[in-house]
Write an enzyme that holds these catalytic residues in place. Structure first.
Site, PDB file in Angstrom:
ATOM      1  CD  GLU A 163     -93.687  88.219  39.765  1.00 38.08           C
ATOM      2  OE1 GLU A 163     -93.100  87.904  40.580  1.00 38.08           O
ATOM      3  OE2 GLU A 163     -94.004  87.720  38.652  1.00 38.08           O
TER       4      GLU A 163
ATOM      5  CB  SER B 157     -96.989  83.021  34.614  1.00 43.11           C
ATOM      6  OG  SER B 157     -97.004  81.747  34.015  1.00 43.11           O
TER       7      SER B 157
ATOM      8  CG  HIS C 204     -96.342  87.272  35.886  1.00 46.00           C
ATOM      9  ND1 HIS C 204     -96.065  86.670  36.876  1.00 46.00           N
ATOM     10  CD2 HIS C 204     -97.559  86.712  35.320  1.00 46.00           C
ATOM     11  CE1 HIS C 204     -96.765  85.684  37.307  1.00 46.00           C
ATOM     12  NE2 HIS C 204     -97.839  85.377  36.278  1.00 46.00           N
TER      13      HIS C 204
ATOM     14  CG  ASN D  88     -95.864  81.727  39.113  1.00 49.51           C
ATOM     15  OD1 ASN D  88     -96.626  82.017  40.150  1.00 49.51           O
ATOM     16  ND2 ASN D  88     -96.289  81.942  37.858  1.00 49.51           N
TER      17      ASN D  88
END
Ligand code: 3H9
Length: 678
Positions: free
Chosen positions: A429, A396, A417, A467
């Site tokens: 992602e 991540s 991800h 993130n």
């Protein structure tokens, strides 16, 4: 020619051909109006069939025309003329008849549907209400309660249900025109839905079922249905038109249109022309929450899966966990029992031997989030996997390039991800390291599509798109907390804005220990100019990791979480220690700073080329982080506010913390040229 008219054996066949989805653009409305006039003048005709070419019936009004002034003839007028015909009119529906397309079908005197077709009025999902008679004709045809359900949720109804509800008069397979002809041969009378009467309903009870979550359109749609229930058709149509016009260019409608198109733009990637490799057999490394969720998502989409764990007992446990997720899919009606039995019998294999991944076309690693651990796995995997297999990591935030480089095939290594729970969350992602081949990226996207995911291309950086933005606004939330706002106040501001939960509740749920580990890993690279709030580290040091240990920012001993007293004391202590006199922040001030933090980091992500488009960032935030869809996403909001105004606010905040609020180069450039992010 988007509309053609043919005459065969006394039957007029109107065909709409307006790719990609036969939307009722101006040329279609014009063409339909002309065809209807010709039919009116031809007394030899006995019936009319309205059909479409391509993959679908009319999927609605042309959404691209919404921001522009309306050009006649209006869809409402065309629909009225169609309904007024004095010979029976049958809609032949394949694919999806949605919005204005379904309204067109409702004005036909009968509807024949392909077995695999759907109908629906999804206007509320675009921030509007049906505007071409949907609120008036549907209740007259099927009654008020099912109409309220369909219109306020925007859900699609499959042919079988449509038949049961009385929407479809006949279900067909194969040649739909022949079905419609056969229907007309039964000599049906002209039946206009507008002349039917809807049965009364208990609106007070029905209103409770409307799920709006801060969005205006479902509530306004309900209002129109209730207000017009006792009016005649013409009065009802007039009220519908008023509310449609009121919402058409509202802020929410613009935001929802933006996200509708943004979710389609994401597929436009530089690697779009590369040929994806076929993937039938997926390998998954790691049988934790993530790995089993990914395995479940793959199994649900018909792939066969081999899941690797470190030893046989862990592999058995992982198998139980993955099958448990699928069992819940059976319970939710997402998977047939027979498919579950097939998967349990052979679709899912678990193993503790890396060599068993040798026949997988693509392997996704979902092991512990540590670069060394992942690199060791990839070294072994590179030897075990077949030469043309693609290797993916579900990291991540780690450097996918550094993982790719330990293999002899960096061109076949990618980041995928997923978001937890991976068999439910839509966002993916697709992280693209420097040496990756276009074919590998195309395969990542094709796999995402196969799994029903919304795949967004991201470059390599700490945290990729989502993130990285989360990390920026989490920091800002921590500053607000240390400066005086309680975690519960900050969370309440998030919820008021429309997010399902606040940033502290979310951290308690994810596990504070995971955040702590990440912070420790990043400590050596942290810039000394950055303000650092240690509250979460101190909470963790006391052994409290959030929900899973019963306390964190909140205490979970009672039925509902309450602010944790030990944490409140710790925050007060920390403020004293830092000589901070607590200030108060209004909810607006809190969200203003949180949004500006999102926008500034988003702009950096864009300027570094981590995201291809500003709208890709919005898609990530809406589908992975609970950003309210009807607000369009942080980048959309920035353009609505205006880049210059955004920059002014960031510069004002920079007086307090020049490091955190240093504006992105892109914002500075755009402010100078009066440009936009999107
Ligand atoms: C309405 O009807 C209001 C009325 O009540 C009142 C009027 C007075 N317009 O989704 P895809 C484009 S509101 C313009 O990838 P799929 C889309 O952008 C409307 N363009 O395909 C894409 O373009 P590109 C109510 C549209 O097979 C391409 O078509 N209707 C529209 O996965 C392919 O789309 C809806 O809300 C449109 N209406 O799914 C239905 N629709 O290739 C909206 C699509 O350049 N549409 N495009 O990126 C859908 O739900 C899906 O597109 C559909 C096909 C299920 C039809």
């Amino acid at each position: 020619m988007t509309v053609s008219l043919a005459r065969e054996d006394g039957i007029a066949i109107i065909t709409i051909d307006n790719p990609p989805v036969n939307a009722t653009s101006h040329s279609v409305r014009q063409g339909l109006a002309e065809a209807i006039t010709q039919i009116t003048q031809d007394t030899s005709l006995r019936g009319v069939i309205l059909a479409c070419t391509g993959k679908t019936f009319v999927a609605g009004a042309d959404i691209r025309e919404f921001g522009k002034p309306p050009v006649p003839p209006s869809l409402r007028d065309v629909i009225a003329a169609l309904e007024a015909l004095t010979i029976p009119v049958v809609a032949a529906i394949h694919g999806t008849a949605l919005g204005g397309g379904f309204e067109l079908a409702l004005a036909c005197h009968y509807r024949v549907m392909n077995r695999h077709a759907f109908v629906g009025l999804p206007e509320v999902t675009l921030g509007i209400i049906p505007g071409a008679g949907g609120t008036q004709r549907l209740p007259r045809l099927i009654g008020m309660a099912p109409s309220i359900d369909m219109i306020t949720s925007g859900r699609r109804v499959a042919a079988d249900e449509a038949f049961k509800l009385g929407i479809a008069d006949r279900i067909g397979e194969g040649n739909l025109i022949a079905e419609a002809r056969a229907f007309l041969a039964t000599k049906p009378v002209v039946r206009r839905v507008r002349d039917l009467i809807a049965a009364p309903a208990n609106f007070a009870e029905l209103r409770k079922q409307v799920k709006a979550r801060g969005q205006t359109s479902p509530v306004r749609a309900f209002d129109v249905l209730e207000e017009t229930a006792h009016l005649d058709f013409a009065q009802g149509m007039a009220r519908e038109a008023e509310v449609f016009a009121e919402l058409r260019n509202s802020e929410q409608a613009r935001a929802l249109r933006h996200i509708f198109f943004a979710e389609r733009e994401i597929a436009k990637i530089p690697e779009a022309d590369a040929k994806p490799r076929p993937v039938a057999h997926l390998g998954v490394i790691g049988g934790g929450l993530m790995g089993t969720g990914i395995a479940a998502a793959a199994l649900l989409s018909g792939l066969s899966v081999t899941l690797l764990e470190r030893d046989q007992p862990s592999a058995d446990l992982a198998r139980d966990r993955a099958l448990g997720l699928l069992k819940s899919s059976v319970e939710r009606g997402k998977l047939a029992q027979a498919d579950f039995d097939r998967i349990a019998a052979g679709g899912l294999r678990t193993t503790a031997t890396m060599a068993d991944l040798s026949s997988a076309d693509l392997v996704i690693e979902a092991a512990f989030e540590d670069l060394g651990v992942k690199q060791a796995i990839f070294r072994d995997l590179d030897k075990a996997a077949k030469p043309d297999a693609i290797l993916a990591t579900n990291t991540s935030y780690l450097d996918v390039g550094a993982i790719a480089d330990v293999t002899a095939r960096p061109q076949q290594v990618i980041g995928l991800h997923f978001f937890s729970p991976a068999h439910i969350m839509k966002l993916l992602e697709v992280v693209v390291p420097p040496k990756v081949a276009p074919e590998t990226v195309a395969t990542g996207f094709a796999l995402g599509r196969r799994l029903g995911k919304i795949a967004v291309r991201a470059g390599v950086c700490d945290g990729f798109i989502g993130n990285r933005i989360l990390s920026a606004y989490r920091k800002q939330a921590e500053y607000l907390m240390e400066d005086g706002a309680a975690p519960a106040e900050i969370d309440a501001a998030f919820r008021d804005f429309g997010l399902p939960m606040g940033v502290f509740e979310m951290q308690d749920m994810a596990g504070l220990d995971i955040i702590w580990a990440n912070r420790k890993a990043l400590a050596p690279t942290r810039d000394p100019r950055e303000r650092y709030v240690r509250i979460v580290d101190l909470i963790c040091k006391s052994g409290r990791f959030g929900r899973k240990t019963g306390s964190g920012y909140y205490n979970y001993a009672g039925k509902t979480p309450t602010p944790d007293e030990a944490t409140s004391a710790l925050i007060a202590e920390e403020r004293k220690h830092r000589n901070i006199t607590p200030r108060t922040f209004s909810k607006d001030e809190i969200m203003d700073r949180i949004l500006l933090a999102m926008i500034n980091e988003g702009a950096r992500i864009l300027e570094e080329g981590i995201a291809l488009r500003a709208s890709d960032i919005d898609v990530v935030m809406v589908n992975g982080y609970g950003f309210p869809r009807w607000r369009g996403g942080p980048m959309f909001l920035a353009d609505e506010i205006g880049v210059k105004a955004v920059l002014r606010r960031i510069e004002a905040l920079a007086k307090e913390d020049a490091w955190f609020w240093r504006p992105s180069e892109l914002l500075l450039r755009l402010a100078e040229t009066n440009g936009k992010l999107g």
